[in-house]
Design a protein around this motif. Structure first.
Motif, PDB file in Angstrom:
ATOM      1  N   ARG A   1       0.813  -1.208   0.000  1.00 54.59           N
ATOM      2  CA  ARG A   1       0.000   0.000   0.000  1.00 54.59           C
ATOM      3  C   ARG A   1       0.847   1.259   0.000  1.00 54.59           C
ATOM      4  NH1 ARG A   1      -5.308  -0.640   1.578  1.00 54.59           N
ATOM      5  NH2 ARG A   1      -5.475   1.549   0.986  1.00 54.59           N
ATOM      6  N   SER A   2       2.145   1.138   0.364  1.00 50.39           N
ATOM      7  CA  SER A   2       3.006   2.318   0.518  1.00 50.39           C
ATOM      8  C   SER A   2       3.809   2.657  -0.733  1.00 50.39           C
ATOM      9  CB  SER A   2       3.999   2.086   1.667  1.00 50.39           C
ATOM     10  OG  SER A   2       3.343   1.830   2.862  1.00 50.39           O
ATOM     11  N   ARG A   3       3.829   1.757  -1.698  1.00 52.16           N
ATOM     12  CA  ARG A   3       4.810   1.903  -2.763  1.00 52.16           C
ATOM     13  C   ARG A   3       4.551   3.079  -3.691  1.00 52.16           C
ATOM     14  NH1 ARG A   3       6.160  -3.835  -5.344  1.00 52.16           N
ATOM     15  NH2 ARG A   3       7.384  -2.466  -6.672  1.00 52.16           N
ATOM     16  N   GLN A   4       3.390   3.728  -3.592  1.00 52.59           N
ATOM     17  CA  GLN A   4       3.150   4.886  -4.440  1.00 52.59           C
ATOM     18  C   GLN A   4       3.851   6.129  -3.913  1.00 52.59           C
ATOM     19  OE1 GLN A   4      -1.067   5.330  -4.969  1.00 52.59           O
ATOM     20  NE2 GLN A   4      -1.247   3.486  -6.199  1.00 52.59           N
ATOM     21  N   ASP A   5       4.355   6.085  -2.672  1.00 52.97           N
ATOM     22  CA  ASP A   5       5.078   7.223  -2.116  1.00 52.97           C
ATOM     23  C   ASP A   5       6.354   7.462  -2.937  1.00 52.97           C
ATOM     24  OD1 ASP A   5       7.453   7.984  -0.019  1.00 52.97           O
ATOM     25  OD2 ASP A   5       5.595   9.087   0.333  1.00 52.97           O
ATOM     26  N   THR A   6       6.618   8.709  -3.344  1.00 54.74           N
ATOM     27  CA  THR A   6       7.741   9.023  -4.218  1.00 54.74           C
ATOM     28  C   THR A   6       9.062   8.605  -3.609  1.00 54.74           C
ATOM     29  OG1 THR A   6       6.527  10.907  -5.119  1.00 54.74           O
ATOM     30  CG2 THR A   6       8.909  10.860  -5.466  1.00 54.74           C
ATOM     31  N   ARG A   7       9.260   8.901  -2.309  1.00 56.88           N
ATOM     32  CA  ARG A   7      10.539   8.570  -1.690  1.00 56.88           C
ATOM     33  C   ARG A   7      10.750   7.061  -1.622  1.00 56.88           C
ATOM     34  NH1 ARG A   7       9.408  12.313   3.397  1.00 56.88           N
ATOM     35  NH2 ARG A   7       7.501  11.125   3.084  1.00 56.88           N
ATOM     36  N   LEU A   8       9.691   6.323  -1.322  1.00 59.43           N
ATOM     37  CA  LEU A   8       9.833   4.874  -1.257  1.00 59.43           C
ATOM     38  C   LEU A   8      10.087   4.282  -2.638  1.00 59.43           C
ATOM     39  CD1 LEU A   8       7.041   4.047   1.336  1.00 59.43           C
ATOM     40  CD2 LEU A   8       9.499   3.925   1.693  1.00 59.43           C
ATOM     41  N   GLU A   9       9.588   4.951  -3.682  1.00 59.92           N
ATOM     42  CA  GLU A   9       9.812   4.462  -5.036  1.00 59.92           C
ATOM     43  C   GLU A   9      11.275   4.601  -5.455  1.00 59.92           C
ATOM     44  OE1 GLU A   9       8.019   2.998  -7.714  1.00 59.92           O
ATOM     45  OE2 GLU A   9       6.943   2.364  -5.926  1.00 59.92           O
ATOM     46  N   ARG A  10      12.046   5.412  -4.711  1.00 56.01           N
ATOM     47  CA  ARG A  10      13.464   5.537  -5.019  1.00 56.01           C
ATOM     48  C   ARG A  10      14.241   4.271  -4.656  1.00 56.01           C
ATOM     49  NH1 ARG A  10      14.399  11.232  -1.775  1.00 56.01           N
ATOM     50  NH2 ARG A  10      12.893  12.513  -2.901  1.00 56.01           N
ATOM     51  N   LEU A  11      13.678   3.454  -3.794  1.00 55.19           N
ATOM     52  CA  LEU A  11      14.398   2.295  -3.291  1.00 55.19           C
ATOM     53  C   LEU A  11      14.430   1.168  -4.307  1.00 55.19           C
ATOM     54  CD1 LEU A  11      13.004   2.083   0.370  1.00 55.19           C
ATOM     55  CD2 LEU A  11      14.914   3.446  -0.507  1.00 55.19           C
ATOM     56  N   SER A  12      15.544   0.457  -4.327  1.00 59.06           N
ATOM     57  CA  SER A  12      15.657  -0.728  -5.169  1.00 59.06           C
ATOM     58  C   SER A  12      14.865  -1.863  -4.527  1.00 59.06           C
ATOM     59  CB  SER A  12      17.127  -1.145  -5.294  1.00 59.06           C
ATOM     60  OG  SER A  12      17.589  -1.652  -4.045  1.00 59.06           O
ATOM     61  N   PRO A  13      14.571  -2.926  -5.291  1.00 57.38           N
ATOM     62  CA  PRO A  13      13.857  -4.071  -4.697  1.00 57.38           C
ATOM     63  C   PRO A  13      14.569  -4.629  -3.465  1.00 57.38           C
ATOM     64  CG  PRO A  13      13.809  -4.228  -7.078  1.00 57.38           C
ATOM     65  CD  PRO A  13      14.726  -3.083  -6.747  1.00 57.38           C
ATOM     66  N   ARG A  14      15.910  -4.728  -3.502  1.00 66.28           N
ATOM     67  CA  ARG A  14      16.639  -5.249  -2.339  1.00 66.28           C
ATOM     68  C   ARG A  14      16.554  -4.286  -1.159  1.00 66.28           C
ATOM     69  NH1 ARG A  14      17.577  -9.936  -0.577  1.00 66.28           N
ATOM     70  NH2 ARG A  14      19.018 -10.694  -2.155  1.00 66.28           N
ATOM     71  N   GLU A  15      16.589  -2.997  -1.434  1.00 67.72           N
ATOM     72  CA  GLU A  15      16.455  -2.016  -0.350  1.00 67.72           C
ATOM     73  C   GLU A  15      15.063  -2.077   0.266  1.00 67.72           C
ATOM     74  OE1 GLU A  15      19.693   1.118  -2.261  1.00 67.72           O
ATOM     75  OE2 GLU A  15      17.538   1.421  -2.557  1.00 67.72           O
ATOM     76  N   ARG A  16      14.050  -2.336  -0.542  1.00 66.17           N
ATOM     77  CA  ARG A  16      12.703  -2.516  -0.001  1.00 66.17           C
ATOM     78  C   ARG A  16      12.642  -3.736   0.901  1.00 66.17           C
ATOM     79  NH1 ARG A  16       9.902  -1.697  -5.855  1.00 66.17           N
ATOM     80  NH2 ARG A  16      10.181   0.551  -6.027  1.00 66.17           N
ATOM     81  N   ASP A  17      13.332  -4.800   0.499  1.00 63.05           N
ATOM     82  CA  ASP A  17      13.386  -5.998   1.336  1.00 63.05           C
ATOM     83  C   ASP A  17      14.020  -5.675   2.683  1.00 63.05           C
ATOM     84  OD1 ASP A  17      12.282  -7.513  -0.710  1.00 63.05           O
ATOM     85  OD2 ASP A  17      14.214  -8.286  -1.418  1.00 63.05           O
ATOM     86  N   VAL A  18      15.113  -4.935   2.646  1.00 60.22           N
ATOM     87  CA  VAL A  18      15.819  -4.583   3.883  1.00 60.22           C
ATOM     88  C   VAL A  18      14.945  -3.706   4.770  1.00 60.22           C
ATOM     89  CG1 VAL A  18      17.778  -3.288   4.831  1.00 60.22           C
ATOM     90  CG2 VAL A  18      18.129  -4.845   2.886  1.00 60.22           C
ATOM     91  N   LEU A  19      14.285  -2.709   4.183  1.00 57.13           N
ATOM     92  CA  LEU A  19      13.432  -1.825   4.966  1.00 57.13           C
ATOM     93  C   LEU A  19      12.255  -2.584   5.567  1.00 57.13           C
ATOM     94  CD1 LEU A  19      12.717   0.942   6.051  1.00 57.13           C
ATOM     95  CD2 LEU A  19      11.651   1.500   3.852  1.00 57.13           C
ATOM     96  N   ALA A  20      11.694  -3.520   4.811  1.00 53.30           N
ATOM     97  CA  ALA A  20      10.591  -4.323   5.333  1.00 53.30           C
ATOM     98  C   ALA A  20      11.040  -5.133   6.542  1.00 53.30           C
ATOM     99  CB  ALA A  20      10.037  -5.243   4.245  1.00 53.30           C
ATOM    100  N   LEU A  21      12.246  -5.703   6.490  1.00 60.63           N
ATOM    101  CA  LEU A  21      12.760  -6.474   7.622  1.00 60.63           C
ATOM    102  C   LEU A  21      13.115  -5.559   8.792  1.00 60.63           C
ATOM    103  CD1 LEU A  21      14.938  -9.066   5.684  1.00 60.63           C
ATOM    104  CD2 LEU A  21      12.766  -9.470   6.853  1.00 60.63           C
ATOM    105  N   MET A  22      13.568  -4.348   8.495  1.00 53.31           N
ATOM    106  CA  MET A  22      13.777  -3.366   9.564  1.00 53.31           C
ATOM    107  C   MET A  22      12.453  -3.069  10.265  1.00 53.31           C
ATOM    108  SD  MET A  22      16.365  -0.776   7.543  1.00 53.31           S
ATOM    109  CE  MET A  22      16.184   0.596   8.698  1.00 53.31           C
ATOM    110  N   ALA A  23      11.381  -2.972   9.475  1.00 51.62           N
ATOM    111  CA  ALA A  23      10.062  -2.691  10.047  1.00 51.62           C
ATOM    112  C   ALA A  23       9.575  -3.835  10.913  1.00 51.62           C
ATOM    113  CB  ALA A  23       9.048  -2.406   8.934  1.00 51.62           C
TER     114      ALA A  23
END
Length: 219
Positions: free
Chosen positions: A141-163
């Motif tokens: 649901r968050s991926r439309q945010d411009t700043r989050l769209e800057r992240l690579s797929p692997r960075e999204r994985d890392v941020l999700a695990l941080m969360a």
């Protein structure tokens, strides 16, 4: 650690209490309703409250309502919410009050004793333990945010695990990469989310909060 449990399924409630006591934890009270757990929290003043989402009388959101009210009364109370399945609207409602000392897990995690106990201790220590399935839906649901769209797929994985509340070593183990690689990804996440080292904040916490808050607003 003093714990109160709220669960209307007597078998699960007592089984959970037995499990925790076997681990040397102090279950000081149990309840089967939202009102009952608030009374137990007021009486026993626990460190952690474990609550089911759906309880009598309507079996809809009594646990979430009780959790939000419990945190309002006692902001220092750690809360671990259990749900039979992902209920995104309830998750975002709970997260809107902040993520410190907060967990939201699917009930199936209870059967994975080590994972469950790790999450419980993390939450009791002021950390976060969000079920991977909940994180996945929030992130979608968050991926439309411009700043989050800057992240690579692997960075999204890392941020999700941080969360989820995992540290760098645990993230490295989950993704089967080195801790150095995780550290590099996190530095990149901070840069892409405009989190400067000069800011007087914990950038790791700020990144997770930005992610969860954006999910909450889009929920």
């Amino acid at each position: 650690m003093r714990i109160v449990i709220a669960e209307d399924d007597a078998l699960l409630r007592e089984g959970l209490a037995l499990l925790l006591r076997a681990e040397g934890l102090d279950v000081v009270g149990t309840a089967s309703t939202g009102d009952g757990v608030l009374d137990a929290i007021d009486t026993h003043k626990p460190d952690v409250a474990i609550l089911d989402v759906r309880m009598p009388p309507t079996h809809t959101d009594e646990g979430i309502v009780a959790a939000v009210e419990a945190r309002r009364r006692r902001p220092d109370l750690a809360v671990l919410v259990l749900s039979a399945y992902v209920e995104q609207s309830f998750a975002t409602e709970l997260l809107s009050g902040g993520v410190t000392g907060l967990g939201y897990l699917l009930k199936e995690r209870v059967g994975r004793v080590e994972e469950f106990l790790d999450a419980l201790h993390r939450v009791a220590g002021g950390g976060t333990a969000i079920d991977p399935e909940v994180v996945a839906q929030l992130f979608t649901r968050s991926r439309q945010d411009t700043r989050l769209e800057r992240l690579s797929p692997r960075e999204r994985d890392v941020l999700a695990l941080m969360a989820e509340g995992l540290g760098n070593g645990a993230i490295a183990g989950r993704l089967v990469v080195t801790e150095g690689a995780v550290h590099k990804h996190i530095r990149s996440i901070f840069a892409k989310l405009d989190l400067s080292p000069a800011d007087q904040v914990d950038r790791r916490v700020a990144a997770v909060l930005r992610y969860l808050d954006d999910a909450r607003r889009k929920g």
